[in-house]
Design an enzyme around this catalytic site. Structure first.
Site, PDB file in Angstrom:
ATOM      1  N   HIS A   1      44.459  27.150 -52.802  1.00  0.00           N
ATOM      2  CA  HIS A   1      43.221  27.911 -52.561  1.00  0.00           C
ATOM      3  C   HIS A   1      42.011  26.979 -52.626  1.00  0.00           C
ATOM      4  CE1 HIS A   1      40.561  31.535 -53.004  1.00  0.00           C
ATOM      5  NE2 HIS A   1      39.814  30.649 -53.650  1.00  0.00           N
ATOM      6  N   GLU A   2      41.960  26.181 -53.682  1.00  0.00           N
ATOM      7  CA  GLU A   2      40.840  25.251 -53.850  1.00  0.00           C
ATOM      8  C   GLU A   2      40.869  24.156 -52.798  1.00  0.00           C
ATOM      9  OE1 GLU A   2      38.291  25.624 -55.975  1.00  0.00           O
ATOM     10  OE2 GLU A   2      39.198  27.538 -56.518  1.00  0.00           O
TER      11      GLU A   2
ATOM     12  N   HIS B   1      39.064  25.290 -49.736  1.00  0.00           N
ATOM     13  CA  HIS B   1      37.618  25.085 -49.856  1.00  0.00           C
ATOM     14  C   HIS B   1      37.264  23.626 -49.596  1.00  0.00           C
ATOM     15  CE1 HIS B   1      36.833  29.089 -51.283  1.00  0.00           C
ATOM     16  NE2 HIS B   1      37.452  28.939 -52.442  1.00  0.00           N
TER      17      HIS B   1
END
Length: 459
Positions: free
Chosen positions: A25-26, A29
């Site tokens: 998820h990170e 980003h």
């Protein structure tokens, strides 16, 4: 010893699944931030004190491993968190808040999008590889259940629900859940195949699904149960009631107290309901027909020998499995099926959250890390396919939850930026600060509720 090993496996399965999903998820980003020209200062696997790091060139990103190996984070150049007064104008061009609103939206949305993409990849791979699942063949519905009243009987194979084709038991249950939560309250047609006799259509009334409780089995609620094999014995404990009564491996239980026993489930139910009571078993042993008497021993029903309910046990193992099929698709079919599954699961999750807010569904259905860890351990013990399917489902949930319009979550930031698009100016800083505090309070409350529900389930 087995308990300790089981706990360690559960812990590792949870850490591996949840940690990987948060890191990816990170990473979503991070990658999109770099594409958009935002300077990334650090990407860390884990939290807390950095134990190892490496700085790449020429972008200067610090890639780190931190002391708490659960999840991770990305740190960008952001004037809201850092003092940027000393930076040159050239460096400030790569600061997050100075990017146009569409770039900021893309960076924030990349995290949940990565979770959805991962779920699609995992599910498509499983569908291409092929997953062995029980077929949608049903046991005899109990009297007065909607399935029985609709006309279904033992051995029927459900091949479509609401016009949607199903191949396995899990697909059939999923379509029932969709029908129970779509809010339209329509009758649900079931297409049933009766071997040697053709296909028939029966109807489950809408009222049968109106009171669907997501904490229960929707199939069981309407009277549908998986068809199980006949009760044939495997290992028999010589010191247990079964061994003392003369039962042997390979024996098939035909009847109890003169009542025919059609499958494993019926046999187990009768034995469990008769602690300390004598039962007369009609047994088939090869060509022989035997009649044996047995008294199930009384045993607490709770896990680990604890519990206030007493059930009967005879200390034998039962062999056989339900009818199994291998569900597989080609590359394009698997991809389409995976995308549909991710979409349907996301929509169902949002609907359930909406029903909780309106009071139609109990808040006891909010689950937390203990329940997730338990499922992680269970699926890892079943096999790789089950574990990967579990990871895909958690990844979808993580993506949906992060898109909720709650300050401090990605969805909260996306809400701010959407308002900026509509109004032409950013959300006032003071409003953002207040919203952040409220968001933190809401998240802490939800986490406390989830942990409380987990503990109640354990007890």
């Amino acid at each position: 010893m087995n308990g300790v090993l089981g706990f360690l496996q559960t812990l590792l399965a949870f850490a591996g699944a949840f940690g990987t999903l948060v890191v990816l998820h990170e990473l979503g980003h991070c990658v999109v931030a770099r594409w958009c020209g935002v300077k990334v200062l650090r990407f860390s696997v884990g939290w807390g004190r950095v134990v190892w790091s490496w700085r790449s060139r020429p972008d200067g990103i610090e890639w780190a491993l931190s002391s708490l190996p659960l999840g991770g984070y990305v740190r960008m150049l952001d004037a809201r968190d850092q003092d940027v007064k000393h930076l040159s104008e050239d460096d400030l061009r790569h600061e997050f808040t100075r990017q146009n609103v569409w770039k900021r939206i893309a960076i924030i949305a990349a995290g949940p999008a990565t979770n959805f993409l991962l779920a699609i990849v995992l599910l498509a791979g499983l569908y291409m590889h092929g997953v062995e699942e029980p077929s949608a063949r049903i046991a005899e519905p109990a009297a007065a259940t909607p399935a029985r009243q609709a006309g279904l009987h033992r051995g029927d194979i459900i091949v479509a629900v609401g016009g949607e084709a199903v191949a396995s038991w899990s697909e059939m249950r999923w379509q029932l859940i969709r029908a129970a939560t779509d809010g339209e309250q329509q009758d649900v047609p079931l297409t049933v195949r009766r071997p040697g006799r053709g296909d028939y259509t029966f109807t489950l009334p809408a009222a049968a699904l109106n009171d669907f409780d997501p904490d229960s089995d929707v199939a069981a609620a309407v009277g549908l149960a998986l068809a199980l094999p006949p009760p044939v014995l495997g290992r028999v404990d010589p010191a247990g009631p079964g061994g003392r009564a003369g039962l042997q491996p390979g024996d098939r239980i035909a009847a109890i107290d003169g009542v025919p026993v059609v499958d494993v489930g019926a046999f187990m139910a009768i034995v469990r309901a008769a602690p300390g009571k004598q039962l007369v078993l009609d047994v088939r042993r090869g060509a022989q027909a035997l009649r044996l008497s047995i008294v199930p021993e009384a045993s607490p029903a709770g896990a680990g020998g604890k519990g206030s309910v007493t059930v009967g046990k005879i200390r034998v193992e039962l062999t056989g499995r339900p009818d199994m099929i291998v569900v597989s698709d080609g590359p394009f079919g698997a991809l389409a099926k995976a995308v549909t599954k991710v979409w349907d699961t996301s929509v169902l999750t949002v609907r359930m959250i909406g029903r909780m807010l309106t009071g139609d569904v109990s808040w006891k259905n909010v689950t937390g890390p203990i329940t997730i860890a338990d499922y992680a351990g269970q699926t890892s013990r079943i096999g790789v396919a089950s574990y990967l399917s579990f990871i895909a489902m958690v990844s979808i949930s993580l993506g949906v939850m992060n898109l909720l319009p709650i300050p401090v979550l990605d969805g909260g930031h996306l809400l701010y930026y959407s308002l900026e698009v509509l109004t032409g100016r950013p959300v006032p800083e003071r409003f953002g600060e207040i919203a952040q505090r409220l968001g933190v309070g809401l998240l802490v409350t939800l986490m406390a509720l989830a942990v409380f529900n987990d503990v109640v389930r354990l007890m």
